[in-house]
Design a protein around this motif. Structure first.
Motif, PDB file in Angstrom:
ATOM      1  N   GLU A   1      53.723  42.190  26.053  1.00 25.72           N
ATOM      2  CA  GLU A   1      55.168  42.117  26.204  1.00 25.72           C
ATOM      3  C   GLU A   1      55.577  41.882  27.652  1.00 25.72           C
ATOM      4  N   PHE A   2      54.724  42.288  28.587  1.00 25.43           N
ATOM      5  CA  PHE A   2      55.036  42.070  29.996  1.00 25.43           C
ATOM      6  C   PHE A   2      54.801  40.610  30.342  1.00 25.43           C
ATOM      7  N   GLN A   3      55.724  40.040  31.084  1.00 26.10           N
ATOM      8  CA  GLN A   3      55.535  38.678  31.562  1.00 26.10           C
ATOM      9  C   GLN A   3      55.519  38.713  33.074  1.00 26.10           C
ATOM     10  N   SER A   4      54.552  38.066  33.643  1.00 25.16           N
ATOM     11  CA  SER A   4      54.492  38.019  35.094  1.00 25.16           C
ATOM     12  C   SER A   4      55.494  36.986  35.593  1.00 25.16           C
ATOM     13  N   PRO A   5      56.047  37.188  36.790  1.00 22.36           N
ATOM     14  CA  PRO A   5      57.029  36.234  37.303  1.00 22.36           C
ATOM     15  C   PRO A   5      56.387  34.890  37.618  1.00 22.36           C
ATOM     16  N   GLY A   6      57.179  33.861  37.574  1.00 19.48           N
ATOM     17  CA  GLY A   6      56.673  32.527  37.879  1.00 19.48           C
ATOM     18  C   GLY A   6      55.904  31.955  36.710  1.00 19.48           C
ATOM     19  N   LEU A   7      54.952  31.119  37.027  1.00 20.53           N
ATOM     20  CA  LEU A   7      54.175  30.447  35.989  1.00 20.53           C
ATOM     21  C   LEU A   7      52.783  31.046  35.825  1.00 20.53           C
TER      22      LEU A   7
ATOM     23  N   THR B   1      46.740  23.546  32.930  1.00 20.70           N
ATOM     24  CA  THR B   1      45.433  22.967  33.222  1.00 20.70           C
ATOM     25  C   THR B   1      44.991  23.355  34.625  1.00 20.70           C
ATOM     26  N   THR B   2      43.712  23.227  34.869  1.00 16.35           N
ATOM     27  CA  THR B   2      43.162  23.542  36.185  1.00 16.35           C
ATOM     28  C   THR B   2      43.678  22.565  37.234  1.00 16.35           C
ATOM     29  N   LEU B   3      43.853  21.308  36.854  1.00 18.96           N
ATOM     30  CA  LEU B   3      44.372  20.309  37.786  1.00 18.96           C
ATOM     31  C   LEU B   3      45.784  20.674  38.238  1.00 18.96           C
ATOM     32  N   PHE B   4      46.633  21.098  37.301  1.00 25.38           N
ATOM     33  CA  PHE B   4      48.000  21.489  37.654  1.00 25.38           C
ATOM     34  C   PHE B   4      47.988  22.688  38.590  1.00 25.38           C
ATOM     35  N   ARG B   5      47.112  23.647  38.349  1.00 23.78           N
ATOM     36  CA  ARG B   5      47.015  24.817  39.230  1.00 23.78           C
ATOM     37  C   ARG B   5      46.488  24.434  40.608  1.00 23.78           C
ATOM     38  N   ALA B   6      45.579  23.459  40.668  1.00 25.38           N
ATOM     39  CA  ALA B   6      45.031  23.033  41.959  1.00 25.38           C
ATOM     40  C   ALA B   6      46.063  22.257  42.769  1.00 25.38           C
ATOM     41  N   VAL B   7      46.896  21.469  42.094  1.00 21.75           N
ATOM     42  CA  VAL B   7      47.895  20.659  42.788  1.00 21.75           C
ATOM     43  C   VAL B   7      49.098  21.505  43.200  1.00 21.75           C
ATOM     44  N   ASN B   8      49.450  22.526  42.420  1.00 26.42           N
ATOM     45  CA  ASN B   8      50.629  23.359  42.686  1.00 26.42           C
ATOM     46  C   ASN B   8      50.252  24.833  42.836  1.00 26.42           C
ATOM     47  N   PRO B   9      49.482  25.205  43.848  1.00 29.25           N
ATOM     48  CA  PRO B   9      49.058  26.610  43.953  1.00 29.25           C
ATOM     49  C   PRO B   9      50.207  27.557  44.280  1.00 29.25           C
ATOM     50  N   GLU B  10      51.279  27.049  44.921  1.00 31.13           N
ATOM     51  CA  GLU B  10      52.380  27.931  45.305  1.00 31.13           C
ATOM     52  C   GLU B  10      53.105  28.517  44.104  1.00 31.13           C
ATOM     53  N   LEU B  11      52.933  27.924  42.937  1.00 32.70           N
ATOM     54  CA  LEU B  11      53.575  28.444  41.733  1.00 32.70           C
ATOM     55  C   LEU B  11      52.809  29.614  41.129  1.00 32.70           C
ATOM     56  N   PHE B  12      51.562  29.788  41.516  1.00 32.22           N
ATOM     57  CA  PHE B  12      50.714  30.790  40.883  1.00 32.22           C
ATOM     58  C   PHE B  12      50.264  31.896  41.828  1.00 32.22           C
ATOM     59  N   ILE B  13      50.438  31.716  43.122  1.00 27.71           N
ATOM     60  CA  ILE B  13      49.994  32.702  44.101  1.00 27.71           C
ATOM     61  C   ILE B  13      51.150  33.638  44.421  1.00 27.71           C
TER      62      ILE B  13
END
Length: 97
Positions: free
Chosen positions: A19-25, A31-43
């Protein structure tokens, strides 16, 4: 006199992890490519690094403004002589002005 009825007691269940959702994405499946290209959304944001970047950027802008301001004062003066033979100090100008 009648006594007031007792309010019903509700048991609070501990929330489940799903039920808990972490903020952001961070909780979104990507995909791993999306996370590698946009790290500021996940850190997680790092406030000391943000403060350092803000101060550094502000100092760079201030330095550029300072250089622009002193450029006006650095235009060299030279001694010019008019057609009548009188000498006077004149500021060097660009041919583009």
């Amino acid at each position: 006199m009648s006594s007031a009825p007792e309010p019903p007691t509700f048991k609070k269940e501990p929330p489940k992890e799903k039920e808990f959702q972490s903020p952001g994405l961070r909780g979104v499946r990507t995909t791993t490519l999306f996370r590698a290209v946009n790290p500021e959304l996940f850190i997680k944001p790092n406030k000391p690094v943000m403060a350092f970047g803000l101060v550094t950027l502000s100092l760079c802008v201030a330095y550029i403004g300072y250089l622009h301001a002193i450029q006006e004062n650095k235009k060299d003066l030279y001694e010019a002589i008019d057609s009548e033979g009188h000498s006077y100090m004149r500021r060097k100008t660009s041919k583009w002005d």
